[in-house]
Design a protein around this motif. Sequence first.
Motif, short mmCIF file in Angstrom:
data_model
loop_
_atom_site.label_atom_id
_atom_site.label_comp_id
_atom_site.label_asym_id
_atom_site.label_seq_id
_atom_site.Cartn_x
_atom_site.Cartn_y
_atom_site.Cartn_z
N VAL A 173 18.23 40.06 -28.02
CA VAL A 173 16.83 39.71 -28.31
C VAL A 173 16.31 40.55 -29.46
N CYS A 174 15.21 40.07 -30.05
CA CYS A 174 14.51 40.85 -31.07
C CYS A 174 13.06 40.38 -31.13
N ALA A 175 12.23 41.09 -31.86
CA ALA A 175 10.83 40.68 -32.04
C ALA A 175 10.77 39.49 -32.99
N PRO A 176 9.77 38.61 -32.81
CA PRO A 176 9.62 37.48 -33.74
C PRO A 176 9.51 37.93 -35.19
N SER A 177 8.89 39.10 -35.42
CA SER A 177 8.74 39.59 -36.80
C SER A 177 10.09 39.90 -37.42
N LEU A 178 11.03 40.42 -36.63
CA LEU A 178 12.36 40.71 -37.16
C LEU A 178 13.13 39.42 -37.40
N LEU A 179 12.99 38.46 -36.51
CA LEU A 179 13.66 37.18 -36.70
C LEU A 179 13.13 36.49 -37.96
N ALA A 180 11.82 36.67 -38.24
CA ALA A 180 11.19 36.01 -39.39
C ALA A 180 11.71 36.53 -40.71
N GLY A 205 32.84 40.50 -28.83
CA GLY A 205 32.96 39.19 -28.21
C GLY A 205 31.95 38.19 -28.73
N THR A 206 30.87 38.66 -29.36
CA THR A 206 29.85 37.76 -29.90
C THR A 206 30.20 37.26 -31.30
N GLY A 207 31.20 37.86 -31.89
CA GLY A 207 31.56 37.50 -33.25
C GLY A 207 31.02 38.46 -34.29
N LEU A 208 30.18 39.44 -33.87
CA LEU A 208 29.69 40.45 -34.81
C LEU A 208 30.75 41.52 -35.00
N ASP A 209 30.66 42.21 -36.12
CA ASP A 209 31.57 43.31 -36.40
C ASP A 209 30.88 44.62 -35.99
N PRO A 210 31.28 45.24 -34.88
CA PRO A 210 30.60 46.45 -34.42
C PRO A 210 30.60 47.57 -35.45
N ALA A 211 31.64 47.65 -36.24
CA ALA A 211 31.75 48.75 -37.20
C ALA A 211 30.69 48.66 -38.29
N GLY A 231 9.75 45.53 -33.28
CA GLY A 231 10.47 45.01 -34.43
C GLY A 231 11.37 46.02 -35.11
N LEU A 232 11.65 47.14 -34.43
CA LEU A 232 12.50 48.17 -35.04
C LEU A 232 13.97 47.78 -35.03
N GLY A 233 14.34 46.81 -34.20
CA GLY A 233 15.73 46.39 -34.17
C GLY A 233 15.97 45.40 -33.04
N ALA A 234 17.11 44.77 -33.06
CA ALA A 234 17.52 43.88 -31.98
C ALA A 234 18.10 44.74 -30.86
N ALA A 235 18.27 44.13 -29.69
CA ALA A 235 18.83 44.87 -28.55
C ALA A 235 19.48 43.89 -27.60
N THR A 236 20.31 44.42 -26.72
CA THR A 236 20.88 43.61 -25.65
C THR A 236 20.30 44.09 -24.33
N ALA A 237 20.05 43.16 -23.43
CA ALA A 237 19.53 43.46 -22.10
C ALA A 237 19.76 42.24 -21.22
N THR A 238 19.66 42.43 -19.93
CA THR A 238 19.80 41.27 -19.04
C THR A 238 18.58 40.36 -19.16
N GLU A 239 18.80 39.10 -18.91
CA GLU A 239 17.72 38.10 -19.05
C GLU A 239 16.55 38.41 -18.13
N LEU A 254 18.30 35.78 -29.54
CA LEU A 254 19.20 35.53 -30.66
C LEU A 254 20.36 34.65 -30.20
N PRO A 255 20.82 33.75 -31.04
CA PRO A 255 21.87 32.80 -30.65
C PRO A 255 23.26 33.43 -30.68
N LEU A 256 23.46 34.41 -29.78
CA LEU A 256 24.76 35.07 -29.68
C LEU A 256 25.34 34.79 -28.29
N SER A 257 26.56 34.33 -28.27
CA SER A 257 27.23 34.07 -26.99
C SER A 257 28.35 35.08 -26.81
N GLY A 258 28.99 35.04 -25.66
CA GLY A 258 30.11 35.93 -25.39
C GLY A 258 29.72 37.22 -24.70
#
Length: 288
Positions: A173-180, A205-211, A231-239, A254-258
């Motif tokens: 997830v992220c803030a709408p301002s960051l997505l914009a 697993g999402t297809g992003l490059d962690p490095a 809006g300081l950054g995206a993050a992962t958390a449970t729904e 954010l449209p990330l799967s995996g």
Amino acid sequence: MSRWRDLPPLSMLRAFDATARAGSFAEAGRVLNVTHAAVTQAVRALEGELGVQLVRRAGRTVALTEAGAALARALDEGFGRVEAGIAALREHEARRVVRVTTTTFIAETHIMPRLPGFWAAHPGVEVALSPSPEKLDLAREGFDLAIRALSDGWEETADEEIRPLCRSPVIAVCAPSLLATGLHPQDMPWVMGVDRHLDLAEVAGTGLDPARLRRVEVGSPHLEMSACRQGLGAATATEIICRADLEAGRLVRLPLSGLPVVTYALVLPRGPRRPAVDAFAGWLTAIF
């Protein structure tokens, strides 16, 4: 040395106490929910045990002998003190706070907003939430229960009972301002706390490059979601943690799967439990 060793069986004493109070074997039987013959037999057995007559028949009633009256007074005082002690213990236990350990996010987003509903149904039951990311020894630390996020393959232990509450997917997830800004998730900053490191395998697993991820350290995992909302950054958390923010538009998905799915579970120490603890555990099961 046990004080019970030289005492007559408690069933005999109860039968005599009930007879002395009721004045008849039949009424004592109704009080104890047994036949009057059973009461008569128990009282006669007590007389045999003590070697003294305690009651005399007087028609359909019984009268106490001098020895019986003395024993009745002693039992009235003794059973009265036992009754008072048990009542005091129950009252103390009923007033004792239900101590719960859980994560800050679950406490803040899912339990606290719903607590008024629990208190409306259970007035007088106090609940103390102790947010902590650590897995504590519940019995040793004095906690009545815990709410934990468990990985797949979890198993119950001999000391703890586990009741699954729900399964919730991990989402990005992220803030709408960051997505914009139009940034691709790979190029966004990612909020992290010093006590919780982004699982590189999950991100991979999402297809992003962690490095190549740009990480924003906020100093505490408790501040991660707040920083994400700002809006300081995206993050992962449970729904389940993000649900209210997503519904209110403070965060977007954010449209990330995996990403994995987490099991939230109620964990209770094995053994006898107070009614207040069972009530809170049942309420938690209903709100997840």
